[in-house]
Design a protein around this motif. Structure first.
Motif, PDB file in Angstrom:
ATOM      1  N   ASP A 124     -11.533  -6.224  -4.185  1.00 41.11           N
ATOM      2  CA  ASP A 124     -12.255  -4.916  -4.266  1.00 41.11           C
ATOM      3  C   ASP A 124     -11.456  -4.014  -4.949  1.00 41.11           C
ATOM      4  N   SER A 125     -10.013  -3.832  -4.321  1.00 43.65           N
ATOM      5  CA  SER A 125      -9.166  -2.742  -4.656  1.00 43.65           C
ATOM      6  C   SER A 125      -8.839  -3.345  -6.122  1.00 43.65           C
TER       7      SER A 125
ATOM      8  N   TYR B 281      -2.998  -6.619  -5.221  1.00 41.60           N
ATOM      9  CA  TYR B 281      -3.906  -6.795  -4.451  1.00 41.60           C
ATOM     10  C   TYR B 281      -4.567  -8.096  -4.414  1.00 41.60           C
TER      11      TYR B 281
ATOM     12  N   LYS C  21      -0.020  -0.061 -12.935  1.00 40.18           N
ATOM     13  CA  LYS C  21      -1.218  -0.459 -12.259  1.00 40.18           C
ATOM     14  C   LYS C  21      -1.464  -1.884 -12.749  1.00 40.18           C
TER      15      LYS C  21
ATOM     16  N   GLU D 208      -7.471  -8.747  -1.724  1.00 41.87           N
ATOM     17  CA  GLU D 208      -8.241  -7.539  -1.639  1.00 41.87           C
ATOM     18  C   GLU D 208      -8.760  -7.378  -3.113  1.00 41.87           C
TER      19      GLU D 208
ATOM     20  N   HIS E 241       1.788   1.990  -3.350  1.00 44.21           N
ATOM     21  CA  HIS E 241       0.827   2.506  -3.996  1.00 44.21           C
ATOM     22  C   HIS E 241       0.632   3.907  -3.881  1.00 44.21           C
TER      23      HIS E 241
ATOM     24  N   ARG F  64       0.809  -1.209  -0.148  1.00 46.29           N
ATOM     25  CA  ARG F  64      -0.137   0.111  -0.003  1.00 46.29           C
ATOM     26  C   ARG F  64       0.853   1.198   0.097  1.00 46.29           C
TER      27      ARG F  64
ATOM     28  N   GLU G 168       1.140   6.209 -10.801  1.00 42.34           N
ATOM     29  CA  GLU G 168      -0.118   5.251 -10.832  1.00 42.34           C
ATOM     30  C   GLU G 168      -1.002   5.104 -12.217  1.00 42.34           C
TER      31      GLU G 168
ATOM     32  N   VAL H 179     -11.428  -2.101  -8.687  1.00 44.48           N
ATOM     33  CA  VAL H 179     -11.355  -0.598  -8.787  1.00 44.48           C
ATOM     34  C   VAL H 179     -10.339  -0.228  -9.878  1.00 44.48           C
ATOM     35  N   LEU H 180      -9.137  -0.449  -9.290  1.00 40.92           N
ATOM     36  CA  LEU H 180      -8.014  -0.132 -10.100  1.00 40.92           C
ATOM     37  C   LEU H 180      -8.051  -0.743 -11.847  1.00 40.92           C
TER      38      LEU H 180
END
Length: 691
Positions: A200-201, A193, A186, A198, A171, A168, A180, A204-205
């Protein structure tokens, strides 16, 4: 009169040599960069820092030639230029000379961002991820900024080691520095993640990416595959296909690892022309092997351009799992003939096929190969051997192998403890567990350890110890594991406490088939036949599908309770409704049930109708029924059948002696005992006298 200009010969200047070296960088020149450099040195020209920079970019040669270049750099003083020295250390790193590159980096009086990034990426590429991470921290403290490549090289390390907070942090650095948005960064973040659970993260990316390349789509498919989310992986693939994004071999491999149906993917491979890609074919071979389609796997493997240890290992492991050890040994010989280096994974896959005493010779031969090849030093192989010898009930060899381990991770302790319990050596298992608790490594038990020890409690009928383990389970939240709860239910039942079994059972929200089976068998063992059958009916109502073990518990309850009609119904239901072929154990229970009800003709007919040859357990169930009902004539008939199967079975003589004794046929009792003595079964005489 016209005066002609003098003809001048073409002169080789530095720009000419620079052009030649640049052509080597782009792969347009087959000449060696070192040869070109030597030619330059023979001329009157002197290479400058730009020459050396291009030379280092073009070079990928031996360490000797590289040292020659480095010496020239020092003599000429060109190594004072940071970017020249950076090119040199980058080349050392690409060739795998990490220590030399590290020394060169430490000697640099000045370092720019490029030098720091080159060193960090080089460490990461060569497997020195921790060194890369430490150097990254030093770089940030000294005020240098990382590149996109640096961050992309660091993130896989964070994902593999579970360094979530560090990942993180990377990140955050990427966001602050504007890196990023870089697709390379990316993609690395999505992968990081997903490895850290993770998703969900990661999603999103992925959604935020405007220009998704094939790599980006593959990364997201791979993220879902690693998490076992097959449907999500398929949805991403469909979106990728609809947007006409190029499908690569990595796409197919990721989908196969998610256990997506291999046949449509095989068609896709053929259509897209990837049939010549060895990694794709190997993945397909593994997929076909995994689902038991070994004929297809073998044909596909034969069509591959190259032999693959991974593909062959998959085929061999599948045959081993099926117990076809003759085919396994044939493939093993083929692998040796092809001079393939059989690795630990392949050997352990083969060892799993050695499941009973008939495989002892094969198993010991494989053990010999492990010693000869040096694989015996690997913990994975030793654990495989421990499991194999446990199946042979050779606990002495198990303990010897365990002592040879230099490191004893939890999986090794579990293998020994489980092996001892399975071989009927529960006391030894608890001794090993005591050693584990005192070990220097402070190894803590997990759910598998506790489940094995609970089985040991069942074996020893030690309720007090079982309750102690139950307390440990509650304190350490192992109660969420269904297989631990199942082991608890089984332990309480076998220790004669059906009430505590029920309490544990009632704490489970959605019992699996194994849990229901433990409860049914527990009731049966406790003499609560009606409860066992009620439990079976409740299991059916809840929508759980019974298996072979379920019906062993149900038929056992019918046998103990003398429930002949119910036994017939459930036996027929098992075959007709659920398509389960009865095993010898099922037949033994049915024969015992019918025999105890004096239905000897029906019991004998059932034996003759069996799809397999009756063993001593089936005939023994009938002989026991003869003893209970004092059926001497039928008993003698059954005894002859058993004698033909195994005349060395001491239990047979005991049963016959007891049968004659119930009818006070003392001459026959004496005759049987003389036979026992003649055949070397003196030890059974005391047993027969007490029965």
């Amino acid at each position: 009169m016209r005066i002609s200009k003098p003809i001048t010969l073409f002169t080789k200047d530095l720009s000419f040599y620079h052009s030649l070296l640049k052509s080597c960088v782009h792969g347009d020149n087959s000449s060696s960069p070192i040869t070109i450099f030597r030619d330059l040195l023979r001329s009157s020209l002197r290479p400058n820092h730009f020459t050396m920079s291009i030379l280092l970019q073009a070079s990928s040669t031996s360490i000797g030639s590289l040292k020659l270049v480095q010496t020239h750099l020092k003599k000429s003083g060109i190594d004072r230029f940071v970017y020249v020295k950076t090119s040199l250390l980058d080349l050392y790193l690409k060739m795998g000379f990490v220590a030399t590159a590290g020394k060169l980096f430490d000697e640099m009086p000045e370092r720019d961002t490029v030098a720091w990034n080159a060193m960090i990426c080089g460490y990461s590429r060569n497997g020195y991820e921790r060194d890369a991470w430490h150097l990254f921290i030093v770089m940030l403290r000294q005020g240098f900024l990382p590149s996109a490549t640096t961050l992309a090289n660091l993130l896989p390390f964070c994902g593999q080691c579970g360094f979530v907070s560090q990942g993180r942090s990377v990140h955050c650095i990427a966001s602050k520095s504007g890196l990023e948005v870089d697709s390379q960064v990316k993609n690395a973040l999505i992968s990081f993640y997903s490895k850290c659970a993770e998703l969900d993260s990661a999603e999103v990316l992925f959604t935020e990416m405007r220009d998704k390349s094939t790599v980006s789509w593959n990364t997201m498919i791979g993220a879902y595959s690693q998490s076992g989310l097959q449907e999500e992986a398929i949805i991403v693939f469909k979106n990728m296909f609809e947007r006409s994004v190029e499908i690569s071999p990595v796409t197919v491999i990721n989908l196969l690892s998610a256990h997506v149906s291999h046949e449509p993917l095989h068609s896709l491979v053929v259509k897209t022309g990837m049939v010549n890609d060895n990694s794709v074919i190997t993945s397909l071979v593994c997929a076909y092997s995994r689902c038991g389609c070994l004929d297809s796997a073998e044909r596909l493997y034969a069509s591959a351009a190259q032999d693959s240890i991974v593909g062959l290992t998959s085929i061999v492991s599948s045959y081993a799992e099926k117990g076809d050890m003759d085919i396994v040994i044939a493939y093993f010989s083929k692998m040796r003939h092809l001079c393939m280096r059989i690795d630990a994974v392949a050997l352990v896959g083969i060892l799993h096929g050695c499941t009973n005493s008939s495989h002892i010779e094969i198993g010991t031969s494989l053990h010999g190969y492990a010693i000869q090849s040096g694989l015996c030093t690997q913990t994975l192989v030793v654990n495989g051997l421990i499991t194999m010898y446990s199946k042979f009930d050779d606990i002495e060899t198990v303990l010897f192998l365990f002592e040879t381990l230099h490191e004893t991770p939890l999986i090794s302790w579990n293998s020994v403890i489980s092996g001892c319990v399975q071989s009927g050596r529960a006391s030894t298992a608890f001794e090993i567990f005591h050693q584990m608790s005192l070990s220097d490594g402070h190894v803590l038990p997990d759910a598998i350890t506790i489940a094995s020890l609970l089985a040991g409690c069942s074996q020893l009928s030690c309720l007090h110890l079982g309750k102690t383990l139950h307390g440990y389970i509650l304190r350490n939240s192992f109660g969420n594991e269904k297989f631990v709860c199942t082991a608890l239910i089984d332990m309480y039942a076998k220790c004669g406490n059906a009430e505590l079994s029920e309490r544990v059972f009632n704490t489970i929200d959605a019992p699996c088939t194994a849990t229901w089976n433990s409860m049914i068998s527990g009731y049966s063992l406790s003499g609560l036949q009606s409860r066992a059958l009620s439990c079976y009916l409740e299991m059916r109502e809840q929508g759980s599908k019974p298996d072979k073990i379920t019906f062993l518990g149900v038929l056992s309850a019918c046998t103990h309770g003398g429930l002949v009609d119910e036994g017939r119904v459930y036996f027929r239901e098992m075959i007709k409704e659920f398509g389960i072929s009865p095993s010898l154990q099922h037949y033994a229970l049915m024969v015992g049930l019918l025999g105890r009800a004096c239905l000897f003709s029906e019991a004998v007919n059932l034996i003759w109708e069996m799809d397999m040859k009756a063993d001593s357990a089936v005939w023994g169930a009938l002989l026991s029924a003869c003893i209970v009902n004092r059926e001497v004539e039928m008993g003698e008939y059954v005894a002859k059948k058993m004698f033909m199967l195994d005349y060395r079975n001491g239990g047979l003589y005991v049963l016959m002696s007891n049968l004659y004794a119930t009818e006070e046929m003392w001459d026959d009792v004496s005759r049987v005992r003389r036979m026992m003595k003649d055949n070397g079964y003196d030890g059974y005489l005391g047993v027969s006298q007490t029965l």
